[in-house]
Design an enzyme around this catalytic site. Structure first.
Site, PDB file in Angstrom:
ATOM      1  N   LYS A 116       8.568 103.770  36.594  1.00 24.92           N
ATOM      2  CA  LYS A 116       8.227 102.517  37.284  1.00 24.92           C
ATOM      3  C   LYS A 116       7.878 102.748  38.749  1.00 24.92           C
ATOM      4  O   LYS A 116       6.995 102.077  39.281  1.00 24.92           O
ATOM      5  CB  LYS A 116       9.368 101.518  37.134  1.00 24.92           C
ATOM      6  CG  LYS A 116       9.452 101.030  35.703  1.00 24.92           C
ATOM      7  CD  LYS A 116      10.349  99.839  35.505  1.00 24.92           C
ATOM      8  CE  LYS A 116      10.196  99.430  34.056  1.00 24.92           C
ATOM      9  NZ  LYS A 116      11.289  98.779  33.457  1.00 24.92           N
ATOM     10  N   GLU A 288       5.006  96.529  35.190  1.00 19.64           N
ATOM     11  CA  GLU A 288       4.931  97.871  34.617  1.00 19.64           C
ATOM     12  C   GLU A 288       3.781  97.902  33.620  1.00 19.64           C
ATOM     13  O   GLU A 288       3.257  96.865  33.230  1.00 19.64           O
ATOM     14  CB  GLU A 288       6.238  98.229  33.896  1.00 19.64           C
ATOM     15  CG  GLU A 288       6.515  97.351  32.690  1.00 19.64           C
ATOM     16  CD  GLU A 288       7.537  97.947  31.720  1.00 19.64           C
ATOM     17  OE1 GLU A 288       7.843  99.144  31.830  1.00 19.64           O
ATOM     18  OE2 GLU A 288       7.996  97.207  30.839  1.00 19.64           O
ATOM     19  N   ASN A 290       2.823  99.361  29.801  1.00 16.83           N
ATOM     20  CA  ASN A 290       3.298  99.987  28.569  1.00 16.83           C
ATOM     21  C   ASN A 290       2.122 100.712  27.929  1.00 16.83           C
ATOM     22  O   ASN A 290       1.120 100.092  27.574  1.00 16.83           O
ATOM     23  CB  ASN A 290       3.877  98.935  27.618  1.00 16.83           C
ATOM     24  CG  ASN A 290       5.162  98.343  28.170  1.00 16.83           C
ATOM     25  OD1 ASN A 290       5.920  99.017  28.864  1.00 16.83           O
ATOM     26  ND2 ASN A 290       5.404  97.086  27.882  1.00 16.83           N
ATOM     27  N   PHE A 348      24.317  85.630  19.133  1.00 16.39           N
ATOM     28  CA  PHE A 348      23.244  86.522  18.709  1.00 16.39           C
ATOM     29  C   PHE A 348      23.731  87.938  18.403  1.00 16.39           C
ATOM     30  O   PHE A 348      23.017  88.911  18.632  1.00 16.39           O
ATOM     31  CB  PHE A 348      22.123  86.567  19.755  1.00 16.39           C
ATOM     32  CG  PHE A 348      21.480  85.234  19.976  1.00 16.39           C
ATOM     33  CD1 PHE A 348      20.419  84.830  19.184  1.00 16.39           C
ATOM     34  CD2 PHE A 348      21.945  84.359  20.944  1.00 16.39           C
ATOM     35  CE1 PHE A 348      19.822  83.589  19.359  1.00 16.39           C
ATOM     36  CE2 PHE A 348      21.370  83.108  21.129  1.00 16.39           C
ATOM     37  CZ  PHE A 348      20.303  82.723  20.340  1.00 16.39           C
TER      38      PHE A 348
HETATM   39  P1  ADP Z   1      11.300  96.759  30.677  1.00 17.93           P
HETATM   40  O1  ADP Z   1      10.741  98.116  30.894  1.00 17.93           O
HETATM   41  O2  ADP Z   1      12.728  96.793  30.294  1.00 17.93           O
HETATM   42  O3  ADP Z   1      10.423  95.937  29.792  1.00 17.93           O
HETATM   43  P2  ADP Z   1      10.327  95.133  32.913  1.00 17.93           P
HETATM   44  O4  ADP Z   1      10.174  95.630  34.298  1.00 17.93           O
HETATM   45  O5  ADP Z   1       9.084  94.929  32.128  1.00 17.93           O
HETATM   46  O6  ADP Z   1      11.325  96.091  32.125  1.00 17.93           O
HETATM   47  O7  ADP Z   1      11.155  93.779  32.958  1.00 17.93           O
HETATM   48  C1  ADP Z   1      11.609  93.124  31.791  1.00 17.93           C
HETATM   49  C2  ADP Z   1      11.772  91.636  32.065  1.00 17.93           C
HETATM   50  O8  ADP Z   1      12.686  91.397  33.143  1.00 17.93           O
HETATM   51  C3  ADP Z   1      10.500  90.945  32.491  1.00 17.93           C
HETATM   52  O9  ADP Z   1       9.754  90.515  31.375  1.00 17.93           O
HETATM   53  C4  ADP Z   1      11.018  89.778  33.319  1.00 17.93           C
HETATM   54  O10 ADP Z   1      11.421  88.728  32.492  1.00 17.93           O
HETATM   55  C5  ADP Z   1      12.254  90.334  33.983  1.00 17.93           C
HETATM   56  N1  ADP Z   1      11.958  90.852  35.342  1.00 17.93           N
HETATM   57  C6  ADP Z   1      11.671  92.123  35.668  1.00 17.93           C
HETATM   58  N2  ADP Z   1      11.459  92.261  36.991  1.00 17.93           N
HETATM   59  C7  ADP Z   1      11.613  91.038  37.545  1.00 17.93           C
HETATM   60  C8  ADP Z   1      11.525  90.515  38.883  1.00 17.93           C
HETATM   61  N3  ADP Z   1      11.249  91.285  39.925  1.00 17.93           N
HETATM   62  N4  ADP Z   1      11.755  89.199  39.069  1.00 17.93           N
HETATM   63  C9  ADP Z   1      12.059  88.411  38.011  1.00 17.93           C
HETATM   64  N5  ADP Z   1      12.163  88.831  36.751  1.00 17.93           N
HETATM   65  C10 ADP Z   1      11.941  90.138  36.494  1.00 17.93           C
HETATM   66  P1  ADP Z   2       7.574  95.052  24.239  1.00 19.19           P
HETATM   67  O1  ADP Z   2       7.293  94.988  25.722  1.00 19.19           O
HETATM   68  O2  ADP Z   2       6.441  95.498  23.374  1.00 19.19           O
HETATM   69  O3  ADP Z   2       8.257  93.861  23.723  1.00 19.19           O
HETATM   70  P2  ADP Z   2       9.807  96.719  24.802  1.00 19.19           P
HETATM   71  O4  ADP Z   2       9.402  97.296  26.092  1.00 19.19           O
HETATM   72  O5  ADP Z   2      10.933  95.747  24.818  1.00 19.19           O
HETATM   73  O6  ADP Z   2       8.590  96.148  24.007  1.00 19.19           O
HETATM   74  O7  ADP Z   2      10.149  97.887  23.791  1.00 19.19           O
HETATM   75  C1  ADP Z   2       9.491  98.042  22.539  1.00 19.19           C
HETATM   76  C2  ADP Z   2      10.329  98.843  21.618  1.00 19.19           C
HETATM   77  O8  ADP Z   2      10.598 100.092  22.160  1.00 19.19           O
HETATM   78  C3  ADP Z   2      11.644  98.199  21.327  1.00 19.19           C
HETATM   79  O9  ADP Z   2      11.954  98.426  19.977  1.00 19.19           O
HETATM   80  C4  ADP Z   2      12.608  98.922  22.242  1.00 19.19           C
HETATM   81  O10 ADP Z   2      13.889  98.954  21.660  1.00 19.19           O
HETATM   82  C5  ADP Z   2      11.982 100.287  22.329  1.00 19.19           C
HETATM   83  N1  ADP Z   2      12.124 100.916  23.630  1.00 19.19           N
HETATM   84  C6  ADP Z   2      11.622 100.501  24.796  1.00 19.19           C
HETATM   85  N2  ADP Z   2      11.904 101.340  25.775  1.00 19.19           N
HETATM   86  C7  ADP Z   2      12.619 102.335  25.231  1.00 19.19           C
HETATM   87  C8  ADP Z   2      13.207 103.525  25.715  1.00 19.19           C
HETATM   88  N3  ADP Z   2      13.124 103.885  26.969  1.00 19.19           N
HETATM   89  N4  ADP Z   2      13.867 104.322  24.840  1.00 19.19           N
HETATM   90  C9  ADP Z   2      13.958 103.993  23.561  1.00 19.19           C
HETATM   91  N5  ADP Z   2      13.409 102.880  23.028  1.00 19.19           N
HETATM   92  C10 ADP Z   2      12.759 102.059  23.844  1.00 19.19           C
HETATM   93 MG    MG Z   3       8.533  95.362  30.132  1.00 22.07          MG
END
Ligand code: ADP
Ligand code: ADP
Ligand code: MG
Length: 674
Positions: A116, A288, A290, A348
């Protein structure tokens, strides 16, 4: 051209990839672990290869085993799906070394975007707006507090290597910043083996909106509109839709162009997703990227008509993108519901076991609406504790948002699932929610609207009376059939009454059924006289034994799920669950004198809510506990679940120790209440 694809994944996404490969005339190979011997993705592939024990670190995550499977099956390409090795640059490199095509972006793009902090630096270079924050590493809790103050509370403390909603904490003050820094760091070290932390501004009342991009190996990148993923629980998506009800054409284009600029910065050459957080003034900030196929990609496919897996395969093969930005048209509206094996009524908690019943709605396209269901399970199959608890992704398309929502409601009405806890009632409640229907959503929707968890939706009078009518008719049909079968009474009609007393949620109604078969007129009276007598024209083909009840009331479709219980039915409809008793009027009078069966009192016991392993016990015998206090941590399905006290008391006895394997409802501890 690619001839044989090995899918380095399992479940619904493996099945999804196989479908497109088949369509393109490409052979497929699936890999499977012990727990997946009978899995659907194994049946669907042309060939299958066993890769070991069920835990992911002994199977789906072991590169050597997957490379062996590739060599032995003569596969020339790999699709990684999402999760597992999909964002692992080393895996992409090892495949390249062996001249195997990786159906995903180049390893450099994965490495730069997988982190990130690195990706934010690249985003700033590409002119992409980022969440204000500190882009450097943070070395201590004191430094975390200093930086949080500079940014201004609230802040989000994040793991640079984070993913899947893990390693993230919000802090509103110095104390929370100190705690959040430590817990994010610990969680990141445990989950990702990388404890680097950074801090950014927490955007309040935000929406999560992401842009789908698509690139090729010739420098072309286009964007395919956005997906709104604001309905999240603990930073994990639950419902996604495309387009977003919030964006206008101008913001969409600005976000699309910035996403394309970022993708070009890393020579992005496959399908990928650029995630943004959008504030109430439509300011958007990069979160970020993906570098893989996203779970919720079907909603984009439904509004663009583009098969993203097909495009990924073509790009990996070296083809030039077949679409230009100008040719992309968004048509209609799509929704996705993630159907999970989890118990919405018990916070949940994950639920595992055999799918005694799995009957999704029929897929298809009907003029102004369509249904698509992506899954990797089947009736009789097992939801195991080893993998993601997703059962299916139910998607609908409609000519507009209201039609997409109505199609989803209808589709959920007839989705039959039994044997495991599932979140369909919760999803139904959200689709009935005025705020959701109006599109007024943020990532705080679930915590704001369900602050004390989900206890079922409120049923309206209109739904209640329809259920009264149909349940009375079902009972009537059953009674007539029983009379027919016995054969003892040739003139049986005389012995089956037309008037039924129906009790639902403590209220008693009468239902008078007119007509022998086919369309009947049913008059509903509410004995309290609060509601007028209502006549409904009811038609159903329901037969005793069926759990899916399909009826037409006054020519409108009315479907629900019902299970026979003594003296009536247990009914599920639109997020509500209740008992419906159907009796003769005389039976109803007598039932007043029946003793209520009382459930055994388990409130002084902490029961294990799912099969799992005790990770730790947080209290001791003799200790006084408060309402809400954490008592024990149980691990199930890769997730740690904290069990909390429901009231104040004293721990009388602890029956288990850390490391114990427990079944559902095993007693973890007993309490004494004063
Ligand atoms: P991940 O890699 O776990 O998906 P993200 O950076 O995409 O992490 O964040 C996951 C979720 O957390 C986002 O979809 C959003 O809902 C919340 N989030 C992340 N960063 C922020 C922020 N700076 N302010 C508010 N919500 C955030
Ligand atoms: P999306 O943004 O497509 O909803 P996520 O970022 O939440 O997806 O992650 C998609 C899938 O990958 C999920 O099944 C999650 O559990 C898995 N995943 C995401 N990040 C990691 C990680 N760093 N290590 C292992 N599994 C991950
Ligand atoms: Mg994300």
């Amino acid at each position: 051209m690619i001839k044989k694809i090995l899918i380095a994944n399992r479940g619904e996404i493996a099945c999804r990839v196989i479908k497109t490969a088949k369509k393109m005339g490409i052979k497929t190979v699936s890999i499977f672990s012990d727990a997946d011997k009978n899995a659907l993705h194994v049946d669907m592939a042309d060939e299958s290869f066993y890769i070991g024990a069920s835990p992911v670190n002994q199977s789906y995550l072991v590169m050597d085993k997957i490379l062996k499977a590739i060599a032995e099956t003569g596969s020339d390409a790999v699709h990684p799906g999402y999760g597992f090795l999909s964002e692992n640059a080393e895996f992409a490199k090892r495949l390249a070394d062996k001249n195997i095509t990786f159906i995903g972006p180049n390893a450099h793009a994965i490495t730069s975007m997988g982190d990130k902090i690195t990706s934010k630096k690249l985003a700033i270079n590409a002119g992409v707006s980022c969440v204000p924050g500190h882009m450097g590493l943070i070395e201590s809790a004191d430094e975390a507090i200093k930086i949080s103050k500079e940014i201004g509370y609230p802040v989000m403390i994040k793991a640079s290597a984070g993913g899947g909603g893990k390693g993230m904490r919000i802090a509103w003050n110095d104390t929370e910043a100190r705690e959040g820094y430590q817990s994010s760091k610990n969680e990141a070290a445990n989950s990702f083996g990388d404890d680097r932390i950074f801090i950014e501004k927490f955007i309040e009342q935000p929406r999560h909106i992401e842009i789908q991009v698509l690139g090729d190996k010739h420098g072309n990148v286009i964007y395919l509109g956005e997906r709104e993923c604001s309905i999240q629980r603990r930073n994990q998506k639950v419902i996604e839709e495309a387009p977003s009800p919030f964006l206008d054409e101008k913001t969409r284009e600005a976000m699309g162009l910035e996403s394309v600029a970022l993708a070009k910065e890393v020579n992005y050459d496959s399908a990928g997703t650029v995630e943004f957080i959008v504030d109430k003034n439509k300011n958007f900030y990069f979160l970020e990227m993906n570098t893989r196929l996203q779970v919720e990609h079907p909603v984009t496919e439904l509004i663009t008509g583009i098969d993203l897996v097909e495009q990924m395969i073509k790009s990996a093969n070296g083809d030039v993108l077949s679409s230009t930005q100008e040719s992309i048209e968004l048509s209609g509206w799509a929704m996705e519901s993630r159907i999970y094996a989890e118990d919405p009524y018990r916070n949940f908690l994950p639920s595992i076991g055999r799918l005694k019943r799995y009957r999704p709605p029929a897929e298809g396209v009907w003029g102004d609406h369509a249904i698509r269901n992506d899954t990797g399970v089947f009736e009789g199959g097992e939801i195991s504790m080893y993998y993601d608890p997703m059962i299916a992704k139910l998607c609908t398309w409609g000519a507009d948002r209201d039609i997409a929502i109505d199609t989803m409601k209808d589709a959920l009405d007839v989705f039959e699932l039994e044997g495991i806890g599932h979140n369909i009632p919760f999803l139904q409640a959200v689709y009935e929610h005025d705020r959701f229907v109006s599109g007024d959503i943020t990532t705080a929707f679930i915590p704001e609207e369900y602050p004390d968890g989900f206890a079922g939706a409120e049923i309206s009078n209109a739904y209640t009376r329809r259920i009264v009518a149909v349940c009375a008719l079902m009972h009537d049909i059953s009674e007539h059939r029983a009379a027919d079968i016995s054969g003892a009474l040739p003139n049986h009609e005389r012995h089956v009454p037309d008037l039924w007393s129906v009790e639902i949620g403590g209220a008693k109604y009468t239902a008078d059924i007119n007509g022998e078969e086919g369309l009947r007129t049913i008059s509903i009276k509410d004995p309290n006289g609060e509601l007028d007598t209502l006549d409904m024209e009811v038609l159903t083909s329901w037969k005793p034994g069926q759990q899916l009840v399909k009826a037409f009331i006054d020519n409108c479709k009315f479907n629900f799920i019902a299970k026979k219980i003594s003296e009536g039915y247990k009914v599920w409809h639109r997020g509500c669950e209740f008992k419906v008793s159907v009796r003769t009027p005389r039976g109803a009078e007598l039932s007043e004198f029946m003793l209520e069966k009382t459930e055994p009192d388990t409130s002084n016991l902490l029961l294990c809510p799912m099969p799992g392993v005790i990770v730790s016990l947080l209290v001791e015998e003799g200790q006084e506990i408060q309402d809400g206090q954490a008592l024990a941590v149980v691990e199930a399905m890769k997730m740690e679940n904290t069990l909390r006290a429901e009231k104040q008391g004293i721990v009388n006895k602890v029956n288990v120790k850390a490391g114990d394997n427990l079944a559902v409802d095993d007693v973890i501890m007993e309490f004494k209440t004063e």
